[in-house]
Design an enzyme around this catalytic site. Structure first.
Site, mmCIF file in Angstrom:
data_model
loop_
_atom_site.group_PDB
_atom_site.id
_atom_site.type_symbol
_atom_site.label_atom_id
_atom_site.label_comp_id
_atom_site.label_asym_id
_atom_site.label_seq_id
_atom_site.Cartn_x
_atom_site.Cartn_y
_atom_site.Cartn_z
ATOM 1 N N CYS A 184 20.863 11.450 -18.721
ATOM 2 C CA CYS A 184 22.258 11.355 -18.326
ATOM 3 C C CYS A 184 22.359 11.639 -16.832
ATOM 4 O O CYS A 184 21.740 12.582 -16.334
ATOM 5 C CB CYS A 184 23.091 12.362 -19.120
ATOM 6 S SG CYS A 184 24.844 12.311 -18.699
ATOM 7 N N HIS B 205 26.188 7.252 -26.381
ATOM 8 C CA HIS B 205 26.067 8.195 -25.256
ATOM 9 C C HIS B 205 27.238 8.035 -24.293
ATOM 10 O O HIS B 205 27.895 9.013 -23.924
ATOM 11 C CB HIS B 205 24.734 7.953 -24.537
ATOM 12 C CG HIS B 205 24.542 8.795 -23.308
ATOM 13 N ND1 HIS B 205 23.523 9.693 -23.187
ATOM 14 C CD2 HIS B 205 25.254 8.868 -22.151
ATOM 15 C CE1 HIS B 205 23.624 10.312 -22.015
ATOM 16 N NE2 HIS B 205 24.654 9.815 -21.353
ATOM 17 N N GLU B 206 27.507 6.788 -23.896
ATOM 18 C CA GLU B 206 28.560 6.559 -22.895
ATOM 19 C C GLU B 206 29.941 6.886 -23.457
ATOM 20 O O GLU B 206 30.769 7.498 -22.773
ATOM 21 C CB GLU B 206 28.518 5.114 -22.388
ATOM 22 C CG GLU B 206 27.215 4.724 -21.696
ATOM 23 C CD GLU B 206 26.785 5.674 -20.601
ATOM 24 O OE1 GLU B 206 27.654 6.348 -20.011
ATOM 25 O OE2 GLU B 206 25.573 5.770 -20.362
ATOM 26 N N HIS C 138 31.039 10.469 -23.548
ATOM 27 C CA HIS C 138 31.592 11.012 -22.304
ATOM 28 C C HIS C 138 33.123 10.933 -22.292
ATOM 29 O O HIS C 138 33.781 11.746 -21.636
ATOM 30 C CB HIS C 138 31.057 10.234 -21.091
ATOM 31 C CG HIS C 138 29.674 10.631 -20.664
ATOM 32 N ND1 HIS C 138 29.372 11.903 -20.235
ATOM 33 C CD2 HIS C 138 28.521 9.922 -20.583
ATOM 34 C CE1 HIS C 138 28.084 11.963 -19.912
ATOM 35 N NE2 HIS C 138 27.542 10.769 -20.114
HETATM 36 NI NI NI Z 1 25.603 10.298 -19.582
#
Ligand code: NI
Length: 202
Positions: free
Chosen positions: A101, A143-144, A147
């Protein structure tokens, strides 16, 4: 056009629920998405979410093909912008994938993710698009989009021993030795690891 500063783990902006984008066709959103793309190019990353550049909005920019297949560099623009993405897991199957990340420089970790999902989002013209993804792309999207909900990948890990420095990729090297498929950028870490021959059989 600008390269943005990236927030690092611990910054409060990374733990907020991001606001929906009110108008996907707003030129300010396109400008922000372009800044995020330029920031990714500058850093050499594969995906970034707006909160990472201090904008608490549900906006993600990523590229996929060039990270898995070096031969894909000549293909058409692989960049994708997601406005207000919504992920829905398909089936209950989980897989574990290594990831990094931009907000957690110097580290990588092995994270459990849904194997398959459906994603609905708007593009910058406001069109609503639904796609299905599985495997490495599905893990990247999770993952994105995490966020956007204030979640960093260590918060998803079920085995914190698999969080390690890029300079000491012991568990990652073991996985590669066992035949696990990983992103080229992670394989490079193992190739560059001086300790490899001391600790690994192959
Ligand atoms: Ni990330």
């Amino acid at each position: 056009m600008a390269i943005r500063k990236v927030a690092a783990m611990g910054n409060p902006i990374l733990y907020r629920i991001a606001e929906p984008v009110a108008d996907a066709t707003d030129p300010e959103i396109a400008r922000l998405a372009n800044d995020m793309k330029e920031t990714l190019i500058d850093i050499g990353g594969s995906g970034i979410a707006a909160p990472q550049v201090f904008e608490s909005l549900r906006l993600v920019v990523y590229r996929y093909s060039t990270r898995l297949d070096e031969n894909a560099r000549e293909q058409a623009d692989p960049w994708v912008t997601l406005v207000n993405p919504v992920l829905t897991p398909i089936g209950g199957e989980m897989i574990s994938g290594w990831g990094r990340c931009l907000s957690i420089p110097g580290l990588h970790g092995k994270v459990p993710r849904h194997k398959s999902l459906s994603m609905t989002y708007q593009d910058l013209s406001g069109e609503e698009i639904t796609v299905q993804a599985s495997g490495a792309l599905a893990t990247l999207l999770q993952h994105e989009c995490d966020h956007l909900d204030g979640v960093l990948y260590p918060m998803r890990m079920d085995d914190i021993s698999k969080l390690e420095f890029n300079a000491e990729p012991g568990h990652l090297a073991q996985d590669i030795a066992d035949g696990v498929n990983v992103w080229p950028v992670l394989r490079d870490l193992v190739d560059a690891w001086p300790g490899r021959e001391q600790w690994m059989d192959n």
